[in-house]
Motif scaffolding. Structure first.
Motif, PDB file in Angstrom:
ATOM      1  N   ASN A  61      -6.082  -8.735  -1.063  1.00  0.00           N
ATOM      2  CA  ASN A  61      -5.687  -9.234   0.265  1.00  0.00           C
ATOM      3  C   ASN A  61      -5.077 -10.610   0.052  1.00  0.00           C
ATOM      4  O   ASN A  61      -5.769 -11.540  -0.357  1.00  0.00           O
ATOM      5  N   THR A 107      -4.890  -9.091   6.172  1.00  0.00           N
ATOM      6  CA  THR A 107      -5.502  -7.762   6.232  1.00  0.00           C
ATOM      7  C   THR A 107      -4.686  -6.711   5.462  1.00  0.00           C
ATOM      8  O   THR A 107      -5.149  -5.596   5.255  1.00  0.00           O
ATOM      9  N   HIS A 108      -3.464  -7.061   5.074  1.00  0.00           N
ATOM     10  CA  HIS A 108      -2.644  -6.086   4.344  1.00  0.00           C
ATOM     11  C   HIS A 108      -3.144  -5.921   2.915  1.00  0.00           C
ATOM     12  O   HIS A 108      -3.567  -6.873   2.276  1.00  0.00           O
ATOM     13  N   ARG A 109      -3.061  -4.680   2.456  1.00  0.00           N
ATOM     14  CA  ARG A 109      -3.536  -4.390   1.095  1.00  0.00           C
ATOM     15  C   ARG A 109      -2.343  -4.389   0.118  1.00  0.00           C
ATOM     16  O   ARG A 109      -1.306  -3.800   0.401  1.00  0.00           O
ATOM     17  N   ILE A 119       0.842  -1.204   0.000  1.00  0.00           N
ATOM     18  CA  ILE A 119       0.000   0.000   0.000  1.00  0.00           C
ATOM     19  C   ILE A 119       0.880   1.259   0.000  1.00  0.00           C
ATOM     20  O   ILE A 119       0.556   2.260  -0.642  1.00  0.00           O
ATOM     21  N   LEU A 123      -2.019   7.038   2.332  1.00  0.00           N
ATOM     22  CA  LEU A 123      -2.457   5.672   2.651  1.00  0.00           C
ATOM     23  C   LEU A 123      -3.952   5.663   2.978  1.00  0.00           C
ATOM     24  O   LEU A 123      -4.672   4.759   2.581  1.00  0.00           O
ATOM     25  N   ASN A 124      -4.389   6.710   3.701  1.00  0.00           N
ATOM     26  CA  ASN A 124      -5.808   6.777   4.063  1.00  0.00           C
ATOM     27  C   ASN A 124      -6.701   6.869   2.836  1.00  0.00           C
ATOM     28  O   ASN A 124      -7.784   6.293   2.812  1.00  0.00           O
ATOM     29  N   ARG A 134      -6.992   3.431   1.447  1.00  0.00           N
ATOM     30  CA  ARG A 134      -7.887   2.602   2.272  1.00  0.00           C
ATOM     31  C   ARG A 134      -9.346   2.966   1.996  1.00  0.00           C
ATOM     32  O   ARG A 134     -10.207   2.120   1.859  1.00  0.00           O
ATOM     33  N   ARG A 135      -9.602   4.298   1.875  1.00  0.00           N
ATOM     34  CA  ARG A 135     -10.965   4.769   1.599  1.00  0.00           C
ATOM     35  C   ARG A 135     -11.432   4.289   0.228  1.00  0.00           C
ATOM     36  O   ARG A 135     -12.555   3.840   0.056  1.00  0.00           O
ATOM     37  N   ASP A 169     -10.412   1.694  -1.353  1.00  0.00           N
ATOM     38  CA  ASP A 169     -10.616   0.237  -1.298  1.00  0.00           C
ATOM     39  C   ASP A 169     -11.998  -0.053  -0.702  1.00  0.00           C
ATOM     40  O   ASP A 169     -12.779  -0.831  -1.249  1.00  0.00           O
ATOM     41  N   GLU A 170     -12.306   0.630   0.407  1.00  0.00           N
ATOM     42  CA  GLU A 170     -13.593   0.382   1.085  1.00  0.00           C
ATOM     43  C   GLU A 170     -14.776   0.785   0.210  1.00  0.00           C
ATOM     44  O   GLU A 170     -15.816   0.140   0.205  1.00  0.00           O
TER      45      GLU A 170
END
Lengths: 97, 243
Positions: free
Chosen positions: B39, B44-46, B12, B23-24, B27-28, B30-31
């Motif tokens: 994964n 849990t690592h991207r 990531i 990074l955030n 993550r956003r 991805d979600e």
């Protein structure tokens, strides 16, 4: 006196930097006698935009009139820019053949 | 399946660096499903495939449109916060374009068109950026496309400073492309967009330009300059140059 325009950069786009270049040239112009011509050599310049040139060549034309002489160039952006500046200034540039 | 053996994956952190985002943000994304991470082995690592990042970053017009319409975040390497960053990236593009077969002479007019549109954004919004400073500048020389955008004041508000009678985006954009006038008058004259119009008319370069709800589409072999009213109102300006 001959001025290599590429000393100001090979990509002359920004209006702001065109103005800066004109200011920087003033100290050199003091060495130009009242009968001398200033020849602008475009070789090495890759792109010249009308905004940069309007801040540099237009005031130079006002300042020097027919003593400003442009050397020929086959660069398309230089041709297009000189064409629009001629329209803006309502005065053609003297181009050395 | 062992993905590492099939293709090298980026962490990531590496993906964030590749796209120029935090990074955030990844993550956003991805979600929300905007850019889905891998994964490995149910961990849990991207991770990300470089090819997927390349494809994701290639939709320049989408990033630029979403940014000026909704301030949606885009890969940071397309963001030129200052005029000097824009000039440096434009010079880099120019060097690549000179090497491209068929563009040995035309490159300077393409750089002129992109340079004028980008520089206009900086010149007219200096000290006046409503929120995010700077411009979007992305290009793909393989697809022969350049996209520029800004979240600035736009043509109408800029020109109203010298032409208060201008009442709509269409007439303001028409003035910007056809008359010698500047939003910074009387000290400066605007001639850049006039030359952009002339160059695009004469050369194998297509232009889509929009500001507010005004649109200019100059495409194909028989190009006519015309400003029309589009469906959407965009913030600032957006331009797509194809060649």
């Amino acid at each position: 006196m001959k001025l290599q325009l590429e000393k100001f950069g090979k990509t002359l786009i920004s209006r702001e930097l065109g103005g800066e270049a004109f200011k920087a040239l003033q100290s050199t112009l003091r060495k130009l006698s009242s009968s001398d011509e200033l020849e602008i050599d475009f070789s090495g310049v890759l792109t010249l935009s009308p905004s940069w040139a309007d801040e540099f060549l237009s005031p130079l034309l006002n300042q020097l009139g027919d003593r400003l002489v442009l050397l020929p160039s086959d660069n398309l952006s230089i041709h297009a820019t000189l064409r629009i500046l001629k329209e803006v200034n309502k005065h053609p540039f003297k181009i050395k053949s | 399946m062992d993905l590492n053996k099939e293709e090298q994956l980026l962490t990531i952190g590496q993906a964030a660096e590749y796209l120029g985002v935090s990074l955030n943000t990844l993550r956003r994304w991805d979600e929300s499903g905007k850019l889905v991470a891998i994964n490995k082995d149910g961990g849990t690592h991207r991770y990300y495939r470089e090819k997927d990042l390349e494809i994701f970053a290639s939709d320049l017009l989408k990033f630029a449109s979403e940014w000026i319409q909704g301030n949606v975040e885009f890969p940071g390497n397309f963001h030129c916060t200052t005029s000097s960053i824009f000039n440096a990236r434009l010079t880099k593009m120019q060097m690549a374009l000179i090497q491209k077969p068929g563009y040995e002479k035309l490159y300077s007019l393409i750089v002129l068109v992109a340079g004028e549109i980008g520089d206009n954004s900086f010149a007219h919004n200096l000290g006046k950026w409503p929120d995010t400073m700077g411009i979007f500048f992305g290009y793909d020389l393989t697809k022969r496309v350049i996209v520029l955008a800004d979240r600035g004041l736009g043509i109408l508000e800029t020109l109203r400073q010298v032409r208060p009678e201008l009442s709509n985006h269409v007439s303001a954009v028409e003035v910007a492309f056809t008359e010698f006038i500047s939003g910074r008058a009387p000290e400066r004259r605007g001639n850049g967009l006039k030359l952009v119009r002339e160059v695009v008319t004469e050369q194998p370069i297509n232009l889509f330009f929009t500001s507010g709800d005004a649109e200019v589409r100059m495409q194909g072999s028989d190009k006519v300059f015309q400003v029309t009213r589009g469906q959407h109102i965009v913030r600032g300006c957006l331009a797509k140059i194809e060649f």
